[in-house]
Design a protein around this motif. Sequence first.
Motif, mmCIF file in Angstrom:
data_model
loop_
_atom_site.group_PDB
_atom_site.id
_atom_site.type_symbol
_atom_site.label_atom_id
_atom_site.label_comp_id
_atom_site.label_asym_id
_atom_site.label_seq_id
_atom_site.Cartn_x
_atom_site.Cartn_y
_atom_site.Cartn_z
ATOM 1 N N SER A 24 0.855 -1.186 0.000
ATOM 2 C CA SER A 24 0.000 0.000 0.000
ATOM 3 C C SER A 24 0.892 1.237 0.000
ATOM 4 O O SER A 24 2.076 1.172 0.369
ATOM 5 C CB SER A 24 -0.899 0.013 1.230
ATOM 6 N N PHE A 25 0.316 2.362 -0.381
ATOM 7 C CA PHE A 25 1.085 3.603 -0.381
ATOM 8 C C PHE A 25 1.533 3.955 1.042
ATOM 9 O O PHE A 25 2.646 4.435 1.237
ATOM 10 C CB PHE A 25 0.274 4.750 -0.982
ATOM 11 N N SER A 41 3.659 11.355 -1.535
ATOM 12 C CA SER A 41 2.858 11.500 -2.755
ATOM 13 C C SER A 41 3.075 12.869 -3.398
ATOM 14 O O SER A 41 3.077 12.987 -4.622
ATOM 15 C CB SER A 41 1.377 11.252 -2.474
ATOM 16 N N SER A 51 -0.199 11.684 -9.714
ATOM 17 C CA SER A 51 -0.286 11.179 -8.344
ATOM 18 C C SER A 51 0.101 9.708 -8.371
ATOM 19 O O SER A 51 0.101 9.064 -9.438
ATOM 20 C CB SER A 51 -1.700 11.346 -7.799
ATOM 21 N N SER A 53 -1.657 7.305 -7.245
ATOM 22 C CA SER A 53 -2.868 6.575 -7.652
ATOM 23 C C SER A 53 -3.049 6.614 -9.161
ATOM 24 O O SER A 53 -3.402 5.605 -9.775
ATOM 25 C CB SER A 53 -4.101 7.157 -6.973
ATOM 26 N N GLU A 54 -2.835 7.789 -9.762
ATOM 27 C CA GLU A 54 -2.946 7.907 -11.221
ATOM 28 C C GLU A 54 -1.927 7.008 -11.907
ATOM 29 O O GLU A 54 -2.243 6.328 -12.887
ATOM 30 C CB GLU A 54 -2.738 9.354 -11.655
ATOM 31 N N LYS A 56 -0.505 4.286 -10.681
ATOM 32 C CA LYS A 56 -0.883 2.886 -10.468
ATOM 33 C C LYS A 56 -2.012 2.480 -11.411
ATOM 34 O O LYS A 56 -1.963 1.417 -12.021
ATOM 35 C CB LYS A 56 -1.310 2.678 -9.019
ATOM 36 N N THR A 57 -3.006 3.336 -11.548
ATOM 37 C CA THR A 57 -4.140 3.064 -12.446
ATOM 38 C C THR A 57 -3.670 2.956 -13.896
ATOM 39 O O THR A 57 -4.077 2.051 -14.620
ATOM 40 C CB THR A 57 -5.205 4.163 -12.317
#
Length: 70
Positions: A24-25, A41, A51, A53-54, A56-57
């Motif tokens: 996890s982050f 981050s 980011s 999350s971006e 990773k996606t």
Amino acid sequence: VTFVGLMQLLTSMLKRIIQDGFHSFSHIAYILDYSSINHLSGQFKQETGLSMSEYKTMFQSDRKSLDKIV
């Protein structure tokens, strides 16, 4: 070794860790001894323009399409 060089190295390592998808982050920030996930981050976004999350996606989307090929 310069500060910029260290940041580039850290960003490269973070990209690999995120791509692996095992942590996890929050755990990544803890392992790297960051005081908060927000600090980590923020640095990642400053270096990459994305980011975590971006990123990773984006990577997961590419990975799924490659898995369909195999």
